[in-house]
Design a protein around this motif. Structure first.
Motif, mmCIF file in Angstrom:
data_model
loop_
_atom_site.group_PDB
_atom_site.id
_atom_site.type_symbol
_atom_site.label_atom_id
_atom_site.label_comp_id
_atom_site.label_asym_id
_atom_site.label_seq_id
_atom_site.Cartn_x
_atom_site.Cartn_y
_atom_site.Cartn_z
ATOM 1 N N GLY A 19 0.796 -1.230 0.000
ATOM 2 C CA GLY A 19 0.000 0.000 0.000
ATOM 3 C C GLY A 19 0.824 1.272 0.000
ATOM 4 N N VAL A 20 2.139 1.167 -0.143
ATOM 5 C CA VAL A 20 2.997 2.348 -0.214
ATOM 6 C C VAL A 20 2.655 3.132 -1.487
ATOM 7 N N LEU A 21 2.629 4.467 -1.373
ATOM 8 C CA LEU A 21 2.301 5.300 -2.524
ATOM 9 C C LEU A 21 3.413 5.215 -3.571
ATOM 10 N N ARG A 22 2.989 5.073 -4.833
ATOM 11 C CA ARG A 22 3.954 4.925 -5.917
ATOM 12 C C ARG A 22 3.522 5.777 -7.105
ATOM 13 N N PRO A 74 3.786 1.331 -13.282
ATOM 14 C CA PRO A 74 4.525 1.809 -12.105
ATOM 15 C C PRO A 74 5.938 2.237 -12.456
ATOM 16 N N THR A 75 6.398 3.305 -11.820
ATOM 17 C CA THR A 75 7.782 3.748 -11.956
ATOM 18 C C THR A 75 8.568 3.256 -10.749
ATOM 19 N N SER A 76 9.813 3.658 -10.644
ATOM 20 C CA SER A 76 10.650 3.267 -9.505
ATOM 21 C C SER A 76 10.583 4.286 -8.371
ATOM 22 N N ILE A 77 9.670 5.254 -8.489
ATOM 23 C CA ILE A 77 9.571 6.319 -7.482
ATOM 24 C C ILE A 77 8.407 6.047 -6.532
ATOM 25 N N VAL A 78 8.695 6.100 -5.219
ATOM 26 C CA VAL A 78 7.670 5.933 -4.189
ATOM 27 C C VAL A 78 7.666 7.160 -3.276
ATOM 28 N N HIS A 79 6.555 7.330 -2.554
ATOM 29 C CA HIS A 79 6.410 8.440 -1.616
ATOM 30 C C HIS A 79 6.255 7.869 -0.212
ATOM 31 N N ILE A 80 7.151 8.277 0.690
ATOM 32 C CA ILE A 80 7.099 7.815 2.071
ATOM 33 C C ILE A 80 7.293 9.018 2.986
ATOM 34 N N ASP A 81 6.275 9.280 3.827
ATOM 35 C CA ASP A 81 6.319 10.420 4.756
ATOM 36 C C ASP A 81 6.614 11.723 4.022
ATOM 37 N N ARG A 86 13.699 6.645 -4.730
ATOM 38 C CA ARG A 86 13.838 5.756 -5.878
ATOM 39 C C ARG A 86 14.171 4.349 -5.383
ATOM 40 N N LEU A 87 13.490 3.339 -5.895
ATOM 41 C CA LEU A 87 13.743 1.951 -5.522
ATOM 42 C C LEU A 87 14.951 1.437 -6.299
ATOM 43 N N VAL A 88 15.964 0.980 -5.577
ATOM 44 C CA VAL A 88 17.192 0.537 -6.222
ATOM 45 C C VAL A 88 17.545 -0.868 -5.732
ATOM 46 N N ASP A 89 17.849 -1.744 -6.672
ATOM 47 C CA ASP A 89 18.193 -3.128 -6.340
ATOM 48 C C ASP A 89 19.713 -3.236 -6.154
ATOM 49 N N ARG A 90 20.172 -3.043 -4.943
ATOM 50 C CA ARG A 90 21.593 -3.165 -4.595
ATOM 51 C C ARG A 90 21.709 -3.424 -3.104
ATOM 52 N N LYS A 91 22.917 -3.691 -2.656
ATOM 53 C CA LYS A 91 23.172 -3.915 -1.241
ATOM 54 C C LYS A 91 23.154 -2.579 -0.506
#
Length: 242
Positions: A19-22, A74-81, A86-91
């Motif tokens: 349910g996170v805004l995206r 959907p893009t890789s951008i989410v809104h939190i607080d 940007r959602l990034v797949d890395r360590k």
């Protein structure tokens, strides 16, 4: 290749992220079941419940033809607080925040969409086995479980640049609306042409039926004439005797 309308960005809760805004963008392609669409005529957002050859169903039974909607991707951008990430797949690094994207009851972090701040990295062992994971407040979180949240900083622009950017966006938005209206009218004309072709086919069928009926009537007239010839001859003979 899909055409993306970057000026038309929508912010919606992403069920796959708890349910996170995206941020979603409008894309010109056929929608699949479960995806959201933006209806061009009504400017509304709906979820696709069923697919079809030349359109999609929304809200269970409402039908929308292809070309009268845009798919929301959907893009890789989410809104939190209130912050964009940007959602990034890395360590992750110590101090960074991550969002849980894979969870189950056997893991420490069990809820998709949970935000975890990394306090320690490079965990060497877990239960006596080598297990690549980081640590949050509640314990280990595995690398496959999360995506890193990278803050998206707004670009600094001068007043002139901002005004120019807004003018360009307005121009593109107006152009997109005009194209959508032309596409809608083209679809209407295509359906009217199809209807005319059907009417012509029906008229040809009716003309064929009329021709068959005329031929049958002519045959009946010929048959009737043949049958009445002897009677006519008899009447003439009787009149001649008189």
């Amino acid at each position: 290749m899909s055409r993306i309308h970057w000026t038309n960005v929508h912010i919606l809760p992403d069920e796959n992220l708890g349910g996170v805004l995206r941020e979603y963008v409008e894309v010109d392609r056929k929608a699949e079941v479960g995806e959201y669409i933006f209806t061009i005529n009504t400017n509304e957002i709906h979820k696709v419940t069923k697919g079809s050859e030349d359109g999609v169903y929304i809200d269970g039974w409402v039908y929308v033809y292809d070309g009268y909607y845009r798919t929301l991707e959907p893009t890789s951008i989410v809104h939190i607080d209130g912050q964009r990430y940007r959602l990034v797949d890395r360590k992750a690094k110590v101090g960074e925040k991550v969002i849980v994207v894979v969870a189950n009851d056997t893991l420490v972090y069990r809820n998709v969409g949970e935000i975890v701040e990394i306090i320690e990295t490079d965990g060497s062992s877990f239960g006596g086995m080598i297990s690549p994971h980081d640590l949050g407040e509640k314990g280990a979180i595995y690398h496959f479980q999360y995506l890193v949240l990278e803050p998206v900083e707004p670009a600094e622009e001068s007043d002139d640049e901002t005004e120019a950017s807004e003018s360009v966006l307005d121009l593109l938005a107006n152009l997109a609306r005009r194209v959508a209206e032309l596409e809608r009218k083209l679809g209407e004309y295509a359906r009217k042409i199809d209807g005319i072709e059907v009417d012509i086919q029906n008229i040809n069928v009716d003309l064929g039926t009329v021709e068959e009926n005329i031929e049958m009537i002519i045959d009946d007239i010929v048959t009737l004439d043949e049958r009445t010839q002897p009677l006519v001859a008899l009447v003439k003979a009787v009149k001649g005797d008189e």
